[in-house]
Design an enzyme around this catalytic site. Structure first.
Site, PDB file in Angstrom:
ATOM      1  N   ILE A 205      83.188  66.156 -20.170  1.00 52.93           N
ATOM      2  CA  ILE A 205      84.199  66.485 -21.027  1.00 52.93           C
ATOM      3  C   ILE A 205      83.563  66.785 -22.388  1.00 52.93           C
ATOM      4  O   ILE A 205      84.139  67.711 -23.062  1.00 52.93           O
ATOM      5  CB  ILE A 205      85.153  65.382 -20.994  1.00 52.93           C
ATOM      6  CG1 ILE A 205      84.878  64.394 -21.428  1.00 52.93           C
ATOM      7  CG2 ILE A 205      86.184  65.241 -19.743  1.00 52.93           C
ATOM      8  CD1 ILE A 205      84.493  63.838 -23.056  1.00 52.93           C
ATOM      9  N   ALA A 206      82.409  66.775 -22.538  1.00 59.20           N
ATOM     10  CA  ALA A 206      81.677  67.026 -23.715  1.00 59.20           C
ATOM     11  C   ALA A 206      80.082  67.172 -23.478  1.00 59.20           C
ATOM     12  O   ALA A 206      79.900  66.188 -22.649  1.00 59.20           O
ATOM     13  CB  ALA A 206      82.001  66.272 -24.900  1.00 59.20           C
ATOM     14  N   ALA A 207      79.610  67.890 -24.011  1.00 61.60           N
ATOM     15  CA  ALA A 207      78.055  67.949 -24.271  1.00 61.60           C
ATOM     16  C   ALA A 207      77.288  67.925 -25.482  1.00 61.60           C
ATOM     17  O   ALA A 207      77.889  68.906 -26.295  1.00 61.60           O
ATOM     18  CB  ALA A 207      77.522  69.098 -23.388  1.00 61.60           C
ATOM     19  N   LEU A 210      71.827  65.469 -27.591  1.00 68.84           N
ATOM     20  CA  LEU A 210      71.105  64.558 -26.633  1.00 68.84           C
ATOM     21  C   LEU A 210      71.643  64.015 -25.398  1.00 68.84           C
ATOM     22  O   LEU A 210      70.848  63.394 -24.602  1.00 68.84           O
ATOM     23  CB  LEU A 210      70.864  63.203 -27.698  1.00 68.84           C
ATOM     24  CG  LEU A 210      70.258  63.424 -29.107  1.00 68.84           C
ATOM     25  CD1 LEU A 210      69.918  62.357 -29.807  1.00 68.84           C
ATOM     26  CD2 LEU A 210      68.795  64.339 -28.802  1.00 68.84           C
ATOM     27  N   ASP A 362      75.320  60.713 -39.664  1.00 66.35           N
ATOM     28  CA  ASP A 362      75.478  61.785 -38.813  1.00 66.35           C
ATOM     29  C   ASP A 362      76.815  61.971 -38.702  1.00 66.35           C
ATOM     30  O   ASP A 362      77.369  62.053 -37.631  1.00 66.35           O
ATOM     31  CB  ASP A 362      74.846  61.650 -37.377  1.00 66.35           C
ATOM     32  CG  ASP A 362      74.672  63.008 -36.739  1.00 66.35           C
ATOM     33  OD1 ASP A 362      74.832  64.100 -37.663  1.00 66.35           O
ATOM     34  OD2 ASP A 362      74.557  63.004 -35.503  1.00 66.35           O
TER      35      ASP A 362
END
Length: 697
Positions: A205-207, A210, A362
């Site tokens: 659902i997300a990339a 890392l 971050d």
């Protein structure tokens, strides 16, 4: 006896008899490690011994699961410049090939920009070039993806077209094969996929840079979770990049004089943080610590970690529904305001930086979600950092010195901030600070733009032998990211204005000796108390929901009456005499002005009540009114209660307080007696006018 527990928001009732029988909502599975919420009966409002035992058992099981996760991550890589040099120094062909790949990609892009500018098509091709840059960063791999993520939150550096394209690097990156990801999960956890999850999304659902994330449902509890799986071969990719970048750092240190900071040290710090991100167990521990420190606020959400299904390359955590913080339209459709969420983020960041010193390094928009309930959810705890304790107080003191325009003290702060070694003379730095801040502070502090302040201060740092510590660079990145997000919604947003209530609250309420001295420095100047500063601090501090009138009063009195408070007591006595005189005489003025004019001549035989200059009386009235406003601010505090003053009354009963009160009364008596003698002898001070001239009716 019955126990009420909950799992996934559903209540379960455990009835005590010979054993425990369990009733549950129909169709819902039992969670063996359900979290205890309430136990009955309660003893004096506290949980019973049974509930405490259940909680202790649950915590023990969690620690065991975490220990097993640590064992699974025993072989996780750590950053070692020596090992990288040994590995890639013997492989020059690979290093040269990667160097050429980077130079060709970025050089080609720079050439296109040059030609666009020369041909007058720079604006026309912005969207096209932005997409090309995103593609280049993606192709160059994780190291450059992280660079692009940072740029995507800087509207002050990048045009809108670039911001929109680079924002896709936060979670719209190319994926790796799902079969590789599922194989990694089974290998890392030592179990087949079907024994862990009752369902898992067939595609991510997300990339991210890392790894990539799947949505799944745990088989044992039915809870929805996010499963992050590390990209295969990523250690090799970032290892080579950091080896090359470190070589560039040595070149900068040796030949680029304009950069005085140790570039290699900064690169090593950043690289070690990235390598920590590769250890997902470490990230889970970071999340747990972050939640313990900061999720006590109702508007902050931090997901739980499921240790039984976590390893060095697989992280399983609570699923969070929400919208990325840079999707303003979607946030507003939920009835939320982006600026409210950013302000929450700033307040939380200030707590991270200046209270506990443990902060999320971050915070790009992909790691910050607005939940439907209006909470700000923090994700991705791979990159964390810490502010040294001495530096936390020095930062607040630095703000005070900036407000006071005390540039000598500002320069000395750089020792505590570890910017300068103790043998460096700061006197040449003072004029540079004065030149910059005298111009910057022509605005109020709340009007200052954080980016402008950082850039201006940076130009000063470059001229002198400063060594900016890594934690400071990460602090700047954290706050500039949040300001960048706010600029999407409001181009006039100022992060310092949003931060000021926190600084004011800390100065007014924190008993730390360093901050108490900073408060005294802010409030007293040349032996006089600056009531306008106190009023402003109270106005700003009261905007912080954690502000307490009790906390703003008691620590100051303790300091005042302490063994080392004689110098402060002398100042306070003078100011107390001045305030009491102002209140007394101004009350007399009000009374005088309320008397009908025909009666004044009968009472005072045609003369003014007191001989006093108009300017002096006006100053006294302003002082009295300001003091009354300050008292009103204290009383208007949400948690103000006369009972809160009880500890203060106890302090005032101490011998030192009684002595202080006697000295104040003596001073007031002397001042009023002197004025009365003046009146009797008709010896006016400077150009005078009677009180009748100040009749305000």
């Amino acid at each position: 006896m019955s126990l009420v527990v909950s799992a996934g928001g559903h209540p379960f009732y455990l009835q005590a008899g010979k054993g425990f029988s369990i009733s549950k909502p129909k169709g819902y599975k039992i969670c063996p490690r359900a979290a205890l919420v309430e136990a009955t009966p309660r003893v004096n409002g506290s949980p019973s011994s049974t509930s405490i035992q259940v909680l202790a058992t649950d915590r023990a099981e969690e620690l065991k699961a975490e220990a097993r996760a640590l064992a699974r991550a025993a072989d996780a890589s750590v950053y070692s410049p020596q090992l990288l040099a040994k590995k890639y120094g013997s492989r020059p062909v690979k290093a040269v090939k990667r160097t050429l790949e980077i130079l060709v990609a970025l050089g080609t892009f720079a050439l296109k920009l040059f030609l666009d500018q020369k041909n007058g098509t720079l604006d026309q091709n912005k969207r096209k070039r932005a997409a090309e840059l995103r593609t280049i960063f993606t192709r160059l791999g994780p190291t450059f993806i992280k660079l692009g993520q940072g740029l995507s939150t800087r509207p002050d550096l990048c045009p809108p077209e670039y911001l929109e394209e680079l924002a896709q690097l936060q979670d719209a990156l190319p994926t790796f094969p799902d079969a590789d990801a599922f194989s990694c999960i089974e290998t890392e956890l030592g179990m087949p996929l079907e024994s862990i999850f009752s369902s898992i999304s067939p595609t991510p659902i997300a990339a991210a840079s890392l790894g990539q994330v799947y949505k799944a449902r745990l088989k044992y509890s039915g809870k929805t979770v996010a499963v992050k799986v590390q990209r295969p071969g990523i250690e090799e990719a970032i290892g080579l990049d950091f080896y090359l970048i470190r070589g560039l750092g040595f070149f900068i240190n040796k030949y680029v004089d304009i950069i005085t900071t140790d570039a290699v040290a900064l690169i090593d710090e950043f690289a070690s943080r990235v390598y920590q991100e590769l250890n997902y167990v470490q990230e889970g521990q970071n999340a747990r610590k972050f939640k313990m420190l900061y999720a006590d606020k109702e508007d902050i959400l931090v997901p739980d970690i499921f240790w039984n299904y976590t390893s060095g390359k697989v992280l399983t955590m609570e699923w969070v529904d929400g919208v990325k913080l840079n999707e303003q339209a979607a946030i507003e459709r939920q009835g939320l305001k982006l600026l409210d969420l950013v302000t929450t983020g700033i307040q939380c960041s200030l707590r991270q930086l200046l209270e506990y010193g443990y902060f999320h390094a971050d915070p790009h928009p992909g790691n910050l979600l607005a939940t439907p309930e209006g909470k700000l959810a923090f994700l991705d705890f791979g990159m964390m950092s810490e502010t040294p304790e001495e530096a936390r107080f020095a930062i607040i003191g630095h703000v005070v010195h900036m407000v006071n325009r005390d540039y000598e003290a500002m320069a000395r702060d750089y020792y505590a901030l570890d910017f300068l070694s103790a043998d460096v003379d700061v006197s040449p730095i003072v004029p540079a600070l004065r030149d910059f801040f005298d111009d910057a502070l022509s605005y109020t502090v709340s009007e200052l733009n954080f980016k402008t302040l950082v850039d201006g201060l940076g130009s000063v740092l470059y001229q002198y032998p400063f060594n900016v510590p890594p934690y400071y660079a990460l602090i700047l990145r954290s706050l500039t990211v949040l300001e960048g997000l706010a600029l999407y919604a409001d181009p006039n947003f100022k992060v310092l204005a949003a931060s000021y209530p926190y600084f004011a609250k800390r100065l007014l309420t924190d008993p730390n000796p360093y901050l108490r001295d900073a408060l005294i420095e802010l409030l007293f100047k040349d032996g006089r108390f600056r009531w306008n500063r106190l009023e402003n601090l109270l106005v700003q501090g009261s905007k912080d929901r954690d502000f307490s009138a009790k906390d703003a009063l008691q620590p100051v009195l303790k300091l005042l009456l302490g063994p080392d408070g004689e110098e402060l007591r002398t100042l306070v006595i003078k100011e107390a005499v001045r305030v009491t005189e102002a209140v007394t005489l101004c009350t007399f003025v009000d009374t005088y002005n309320s008397v009908p004019s025909f009666m004044r001549s009968l009472i005072f035989n045609g003369n003014g009540a007191l001989a006093m200059s108009s300017a002096e009386l006006q100053s006294m009235m302003e002082l009295r009114d300001r003091v009354f406003r300050i008292w009103g601010l204290l009383r208007s505090s949400e948690n103000f209660d006369p009972a809160l003053l009880q500890p203060i009354l106890q302090i005032l009963q101490q011998p030192e307080a009684r002595s202080l009160g006697g000295r104040v009364v003596g001073g007031i008596t002397q001042r009023l007696a002197a004025r009365l003698l003046q009146q009797v002898l008709q010896m006016p001070m400077a150009p005078t006018s009677s009180l009748s001239a100040l009749d305000t009716r």
